[in-house]
Design a protein around this motif. Structure first.
Motif, short mmCIF file in Angstrom:
data_model
loop_
_atom_site.label_atom_id
_atom_site.label_comp_id
_atom_site.label_asym_id
_atom_site.label_seq_id
_atom_site.Cartn_x
_atom_site.Cartn_y
_atom_site.Cartn_z
N MET A 110 0.81 -1.22 0.00
CA MET A 110 0.00 0.00 0.00
C MET A 110 0.84 1.26 0.00
O MET A 110 0.31 2.36 -0.06
N ALA A 111 2.17 1.12 0.09
CA ALA A 111 3.05 2.30 0.15
C ALA A 111 3.02 3.03 -1.18
O ALA A 111 3.15 2.42 -2.24
N ALA A 112 2.85 4.33 -1.12
CA ALA A 112 2.79 5.13 -2.35
C ALA A 112 2.83 6.61 -2.01
O ALA A 112 2.51 7.01 -0.89
N LEU A 113 3.20 7.39 -2.99
CA LEU A 113 2.99 8.83 -2.92
C LEU A 113 1.56 9.05 -3.39
O LEU A 113 1.21 8.71 -4.51
N THR A 114 0.71 9.60 -2.53
CA THR A 114 -0.72 9.64 -2.82
C THR A 114 -1.25 11.03 -3.13
O THR A 114 -2.45 11.28 -3.00
N LYS A 115 -0.41 11.91 -3.56
CA LYS A 115 -0.89 13.23 -3.98
C LYS A 115 -1.76 13.05 -5.22
O LYS A 115 -1.38 12.36 -6.16
N TYR A 148 -1.81 -5.76 -4.42
CA TYR A 148 -1.36 -4.40 -4.72
C TYR A 148 -2.54 -3.45 -4.59
O TYR A 148 -3.59 -3.67 -5.18
N VAL A 149 -2.36 -2.41 -3.80
CA VAL A 149 -3.42 -1.44 -3.56
C VAL A 149 -3.04 -0.12 -4.21
O VAL A 149 -1.99 0.44 -3.92
N SER A 150 -3.90 0.36 -5.10
CA SER A 150 -3.69 1.66 -5.71
C SER A 150 -5.04 2.30 -5.97
O SER A 150 -5.91 1.70 -6.59
N SER A 151 -5.20 3.51 -5.50
CA SER A 151 -6.48 4.19 -5.71
C SER A 151 -6.29 5.55 -6.36
O SER A 151 -7.24 6.29 -6.52
#
Length: 184
Positions: A110-115, A148-151
């Motif tokens: 779930m780690a990501a830059l979520t801007k 994999y989590v991406s929103s």
């Protein structure tokens, strides 16, 4: 309010690597996995050392467990690794990386830059290189199971449309994904 997570019976993983646990979704998922399973959780958390990573995670986790009802489960089943998905071997010493890969049965990334609005160059390290590193890690685990989590782009061009209402049950609202600034 988010509805409770349902964990598939077929997963049956007793050792799970979680990334992104200091994010909103990651913290919530960590709490629910502690409540609903007896799995050991290996949490990759950015920090200069394990103590700093532990402090960072606990500070965030306490917002989800304000009464401390999961303190014992956290102490007994959460293993914190100071690392970084953007670095080779997830920023871990090779022996830790290999040992973790030998134990982990499922990886939840779930780690990501979520801007919501950013340029590819700003997001590539965490969102592309970090994901590549997690895929490489998951391929070294016995079961090779990766969630994999991406929103970031689920709403596409509807993200800033005030007339659009989007919920967890929605999939296709006619949103488009071409020409958005974070795509490449």
């Amino acid at each position: 309010m988010m509805s409770p997570t349902t964990f598939p019976q077929s997963l049956n993983a007793r050792h799970i690597l979680l990334t992104g646990v200091t994010g909103v979704l990651g913290g919530r998922l960590l709490k629910e996995i502690l409540e609903k399973t007896d799995a050991v959780l290996y949490c990759l958390v950015r920090g200069e050392n394990e103590a700093q990573a532990r402090t960072r995670l606990l500070r965030f986790f306490n917002t989800y467990d304000p009464d401390g009802s999961l303190s014992d489960a956290f102490r007994d089943r959460v293993r914190i690794y100071a690392g970084d998905v953007t670095r080779e071997h997830l920023g871990l010493p090779l022996s830790d990386y290999e040992g973790l890969a030998a134990r982990v049965e499922a990886t939840i990334h779930m780690a990501a830059l979520t801007k919501l609005v950013t340029f590819y160059g700003a997001a590539a390290s965490a969102n592309v290189d970090g994901t590549t590193n997690i895929i490489d890690f998951a391929l070294r685990t016995p079961q090779r199971y990766l969630c994999y989590v991406s929103s970031i782009s689920v709403m596409g061009d509807k993200a800033f449309d005030v007339r659009c209402s989007f919920s967890e049950a929605d999939f296709d609202l006619g949103q488009k994904f071409h020409g958005l600034p974070y795509q490449k």
